[in-house]
Scaffold this motif. Structure first.
Motif, short mmCIF file in Angstrom:
data_model
loop_
_atom_site.label_atom_id
_atom_site.label_comp_id
_atom_site.label_asym_id
_atom_site.label_seq_id
_atom_site.Cartn_x
_atom_site.Cartn_y
_atom_site.Cartn_z
N CYS A 178 0.83 -1.20 0.00
CA CYS A 178 0.00 0.00 0.00
C CYS A 178 0.86 1.25 0.00
N GLY A 179 0.23 2.38 -0.32
CA GLY A 179 0.92 3.65 -0.30
C GLY A 179 1.81 3.87 -1.50
N GLY A 217 1.95 -2.48 10.85
CA GLY A 217 3.32 -2.62 11.33
C GLY A 217 4.07 -3.84 10.85
N ILE A 218 3.64 -4.46 9.77
CA ILE A 218 4.36 -5.64 9.26
C ILE A 218 5.63 -5.17 8.56
N ARG A 219 6.75 -5.80 8.91
CA ARG A 219 8.05 -5.43 8.37
C ARG A 219 8.88 -6.70 8.17
N PRO A 220 10.07 -6.63 7.62
CA PRO A 220 10.83 -7.85 7.35
C PRO A 220 10.99 -8.76 8.56
N GLU A 221 11.19 -8.19 9.73
CA GLU A 221 11.39 -9.00 10.93
C GLU A 221 10.10 -9.61 11.47
N LEU A 273 1.36 -4.49 3.38
CA LEU A 273 2.67 -3.94 3.70
C LEU A 273 2.71 -2.47 3.32
N ASN A 274 3.36 -1.68 4.16
CA ASN A 274 3.47 -0.26 3.83
C ASN A 274 4.75 0.32 4.43
N SER A 275 4.64 1.03 5.54
CA SER A 275 5.78 1.82 6.04
C SER A 275 6.97 0.96 6.45
N GLY A 276 6.75 -0.30 6.79
CA GLY A 276 7.84 -1.18 7.18
C GLY A 276 8.80 -1.51 6.06
N PHE A 277 8.44 -1.13 4.83
CA PHE A 277 9.30 -1.39 3.67
C PHE A 277 9.60 -0.11 2.90
N GLU A 278 9.48 1.04 3.56
CA GLU A 278 9.69 2.31 2.88
C GLU A 278 11.08 2.89 3.11
N THR A 279 11.56 3.60 2.10
CA THR A 279 12.76 4.42 2.25
C THR A 279 12.38 5.88 2.42
N ALA A 280 11.16 6.22 2.03
CA ALA A 280 10.57 7.55 2.20
C ALA A 280 9.07 7.38 1.99
#
Length: 205
Positions: free
Chosen positions: A6-7, A155-159, A177-184
């Motif tokens: 998302c996003g 809050g789902i992220r690689p870890e 998935l969203n902010s947990g995989f963002e660079t910006a």
């Protein structure tokens, strides 16, 4: 396992995330979001399904953006009524309704919406609309006994991979998935996404 990213907003990033294996992509049509899609991107996914994310938008605005973005799903993230969902469903739109879960009592909101929804999305409560980047207590979902499949968000992220692989529910259909995989904001790390998506699809998650 459906993987929704998302996003999304930037054309090159959309292409990269599509190549990374995202099944669905979310385009935020809520002006209060820092990931708001103000204009139609120069590239829209061709393989990944397109999900428009709305929060208390007028039905006219929803129809307009659904047409412009050629959406496959509408995700309703606000305090939309069952009546609005019924109208959109009758018009042929496929719906995802979001519910923020604080306690078991929040699950009681679902039945009036369920007949009109293709999926539910369970997320973490936060101020305003949109993601918090935090997880909620997934144990609450042991008490969800509805027939509508759901997407797990928040809050789902690689870890999070190990915890996801331990989670079980017969109506669990995918992850968001969203902010947990963002660079910006609105820019995803496609390489990390590719690794994560390949791993989760190869396991029993």
């Amino acid at each position: 396992m459906i993987v929704k990213v998302c996003g999304m907003r930037e054309a090159d990033n959309i292409r990269a995330v599509e190549r990374a294996g995202a099944d669905w992509m979310g385009f935020i049509c809520y002006e209060g979001s820092k990931r708001y899609v103000a204009t139609t991107p120069d590239y829209l996914p061709e393989r990944s399904k397109r999900v428009g994310v709305f929060a208390n938008a007028s039905i006219e605005n929803i129809r307009k953006r659904a047409h412009a973005l050629r959406l496959d799903f509408l995700q309703l993230h606000g305090t939309e009524s069952p009546e609005l969902c019924s109208t959109l469903h009758t018009e042929g739109y496929r719906l995802i309704k979001v519910f923020a879960l604080r306690s078991i009592a929040d699950l009681k909101q679902i039945p009036p919406f369920a007949p009109y929804c293709d999926y539910l999305l369970f997320d973490t409560p936060c101020t305003g609309f949109g993601g918090s980047g935090k997880t909620f207590d997934w144990e609450l979902l042991r008490h969800y006994d509805g027939d509508t499949p759901f997407i797990l968000s928040g809050g789902i992220r690689p870890e999070s991979l190990n915890e996801l692989c331990r989670f079980r529910h017969p109506k669990w259909a995918g992850i968001d998935l969203n902010s947990g995989f963002e660079t910006a904001p609105a820019v995803k790390d496609a390489a990390r996404l590719k690794t994560f998506i390949e791993t989760i699809k190869k396991t029993s998650c």
